[in-house]
Design an enzyme around this catalytic site. Sequence first.
Site, PDB file in Angstrom:
ATOM      1  N   GLU A   1       0.858  -1.186   0.000  1.00  0.00           N
ATOM      2  CA  GLU A   1       0.000   0.000   0.000  1.00  0.00           C
ATOM      3  C   GLU A   1       0.894   1.236   0.000  1.00  0.00           C
ATOM      4  O   GLU A   1       1.723   1.430   0.893  1.00  0.00           O
ATOM      5  CB  GLU A   1      -0.955   0.041   1.206  1.00  0.00           C
ATOM      6  CG  GLU A   1      -1.884   1.250   1.048  1.00  0.00           C
ATOM      7  CD  GLU A   1      -2.914   1.433   2.153  1.00  0.00           C
ATOM      8  OE1 GLU A   1      -2.894   0.703   3.155  1.00  0.00           O
ATOM      9  OE2 GLU A   1      -3.750   2.363   1.986  1.00  0.00           O
TER      10      GLU A   1
ATOM     11  N   ASP B   1      -2.358  12.096  -2.569  1.00  0.00           N
ATOM     12  CA  ASP B   1      -2.480  13.569  -2.543  1.00  0.00           C
ATOM     13  C   ASP B   1      -2.948  14.051  -3.917  1.00  0.00           C
ATOM     14  O   ASP B   1      -2.323  13.730  -4.928  1.00  0.00           O
ATOM     15  CB  ASP B   1      -1.129  14.194  -2.179  1.00  0.00           C
ATOM     16  CG  ASP B   1      -0.725  13.819  -0.760  1.00  0.00           C
ATOM     17  OD1 ASP B   1      -1.609  13.813   0.120  1.00  0.00           O
ATOM     18  OD2 ASP B   1       0.458  13.519  -0.540  1.00  0.00           O
TER      19      ASP B   1
ATOM     20  N   LYS C   1      -4.360  21.936  -8.031  1.00  0.00           N
ATOM     21  CA  LYS C   1      -4.043  23.046  -8.952  1.00  0.00           C
ATOM     22  C   LYS C   1      -3.257  22.527 -10.157  1.00  0.00           C
ATOM     23  O   LYS C   1      -2.326  21.728  -9.997  1.00  0.00           O
ATOM     24  CB  LYS C   1      -3.207  24.109  -8.227  1.00  0.00           C
ATOM     25  CG  LYS C   1      -4.014  24.864  -7.186  1.00  0.00           C
ATOM     26  CD  LYS C   1      -3.214  25.996  -6.599  1.00  0.00           C
ATOM     27  CE  LYS C   1      -4.070  26.678  -5.537  1.00  0.00           C
ATOM     28  NZ  LYS C   1      -3.281  27.248  -4.463  1.00  0.00           N
TER      29      LYS C   1
ATOM     30  N   ASP D   1     -11.203  10.817  -4.391  1.00  0.00           N
ATOM     31  CA  ASP D   1     -12.432  11.609  -4.471  1.00  0.00           C
ATOM     32  C   ASP D   1     -12.259  12.746  -5.484  1.00  0.00           C
ATOM     33  O   ASP D   1     -13.196  13.507  -5.715  1.00  0.00           O
ATOM     34  CB  ASP D   1     -12.788  12.195  -3.096  1.00  0.00           C
ATOM     35  CG  ASP D   1     -11.716  13.136  -2.599  1.00  0.00           C
ATOM     36  OD1 ASP D   1     -10.529  12.863  -2.844  1.00  0.00           O
ATOM     37  OD2 ASP D   1     -12.060  14.151  -1.967  1.00  0.00           O
TER      38      ASP D   1
HETATM   39  C1  LIG Z   1      -4.180  12.040   1.384  1.00  0.00           C
HETATM   40  S1  LIG Z   1      -3.180  10.898   2.263  1.00  0.00           S
HETATM   41  C2  LIG Z   1      -4.118   9.374   2.150  1.00  0.00           C
HETATM   42  C3  LIG Z   1      -3.708   8.374   3.205  1.00  0.00           C
HETATM   43  C4  LIG Z   1      -4.529   7.056   3.207  1.00  0.00           C
HETATM   44  N1  LIG Z   1      -4.354   6.300   1.993  1.00  0.00           N
HETATM   45  C5  LIG Z   1      -5.990   7.337   3.442  1.00  0.00           C
HETATM   46  O1  LIG Z   1      -6.802   7.139   2.504  1.00  0.00           O
HETATM   47  O2  LIG Z   1      -6.342   7.745   4.563  1.00  0.00           O
HETATM   48  C6  LIG Z   1      -1.878  10.583   1.125  1.00  0.00           C
HETATM   49  C7  LIG Z   1      -0.659   9.956   1.806  1.00  0.00           C
HETATM   50  O3  LIG Z   1       0.291   9.599   0.810  1.00  0.00           O
HETATM   51  C8  LIG Z   1       1.598   9.851   1.326  1.00  0.00           C
HETATM   52  N2  LIG Z   1       2.478   9.997   0.160  1.00  0.00           N
HETATM   53  C9  LIG Z   1       2.470  11.011  -0.750  1.00  0.00           C
HETATM   54  N3  LIG Z   1       3.392  10.801  -1.699  1.00  0.00           N
HETATM   55  C10 LIG Z   1       4.001   9.625  -1.395  1.00  0.00           C
HETATM   56  C11 LIG Z   1       5.055   8.876  -1.992  1.00  0.00           C
HETATM   57  N4  LIG Z   1       5.668   9.306  -3.110  1.00  0.00           N
HETATM   58  N5  LIG Z   1       5.430   7.714  -1.413  1.00  0.00           N
HETATM   59  C12 LIG Z   1       4.819   7.286  -0.269  1.00  0.00           C
HETATM   60  N6  LIG Z   1       3.818   7.952   0.337  1.00  0.00           N
HETATM   61  C13 LIG Z   1       3.411   9.101  -0.216  1.00  0.00           C
HETATM   62  C14 LIG Z   1       1.430  11.099   2.156  1.00  0.00           C
HETATM   63  O4  LIG Z   1       2.431  11.229   3.131  1.00  0.00           O
HETATM   64  C15 LIG Z   1       0.040  10.900   2.775  1.00  0.00           C
HETATM   65  O5  LIG Z   1       0.074  10.302   4.057  1.00  0.00           O
END
Ligand SMILES: C[S@@+](CC[C@H](N)C(=O)[O-])C[C@H]1O[C@@H](n2cnc3c(N)ncnc32)[C@H](O)[C@@H]1O
Length: 201
Positions: free
Chosen positions: A39, A114, A118, A150
């Site tokens: 994941e 994420d 933008k 979403d």
């Molecule tokens: C919006 S959160 C969603 C977390 C979880 N999947 C949820 O649905 O609750 C996105 C997560 O992806 C992580 N993330 C972003 N870019 C990443 C990368 N290149 N490798 C690993 N994690 C990453 C961020 O630190 C963040 O915790």
Amino acid sequence: MSYSSSYTAYLASVDARKAKLSATLAEVLRTDCAFKTLEIGSGHGDFLVSYAQRYPERFCLGIDLITQRVGKSNRKAQRLALANCQFLKARAEELLDCLPEQWLWTEVLIFYPDPWPKKRHHKHRLLQAPFLSQLARTVTPDACIHFETDDVDYFESVCQTVMDHPDWQPVEVEPYIVDTFFARVTGKQGHYAVFKQLAKG
Ligand SMILES: C[S@@+](CC[C@H](N)C(=O)[O-])C[C@H]1O[C@@H](n2cnc3c(N)ncnc32)[C@H](O)[C@@H]1O
């Protein structure tokens, strides 16, 4: 080619981080489990902890960039004494570079990455063609990527990128129920897709 000293220092820090990650992976990856789930962006670990509980024969690795989230996730897995579930602080692109030879994921989960809404920030989105190519090199031939977001614009751009990609295609597969922290806080409808590798040869 000559690099500035700050760029050379940056490259050295990436190399050091990757060497440490390779050593950690050699310790935590369970080679005795045939089914291997990764994941990416596991956040608070809700999904993977309950998934690992449900499928004790599957090895589950969650990675995230945020130290506190990784710590919290590992504590959840430890409270349930899950021997098949581990969380690491790692960047996805670097993790895929550091896997031991022969290691292939059976399944990759990416829930609520994420969105970078933008337009000028779209380049930061994780799911783009180069990353899909990198993923294709580290999964089994029948592996699936499960993806939920979403953000309609991100969803549509990922589906289009997959359809244009030489390695992947969208498929109809039963979705998982994604009741993660971010799925709950957004309050918006999730859009779900599953991608599978195109048969080679
Ligand atoms: C919006 S959160 C969603 C977390 C979880 N999947 C949820 O649905 O609750 C996105 C997560 O992806 C992580 N993330 C972003 N870019 C990443 C990368 N290149 N490798 C690993 N994690 C990453 C961020 O630190 C963040 O915790």
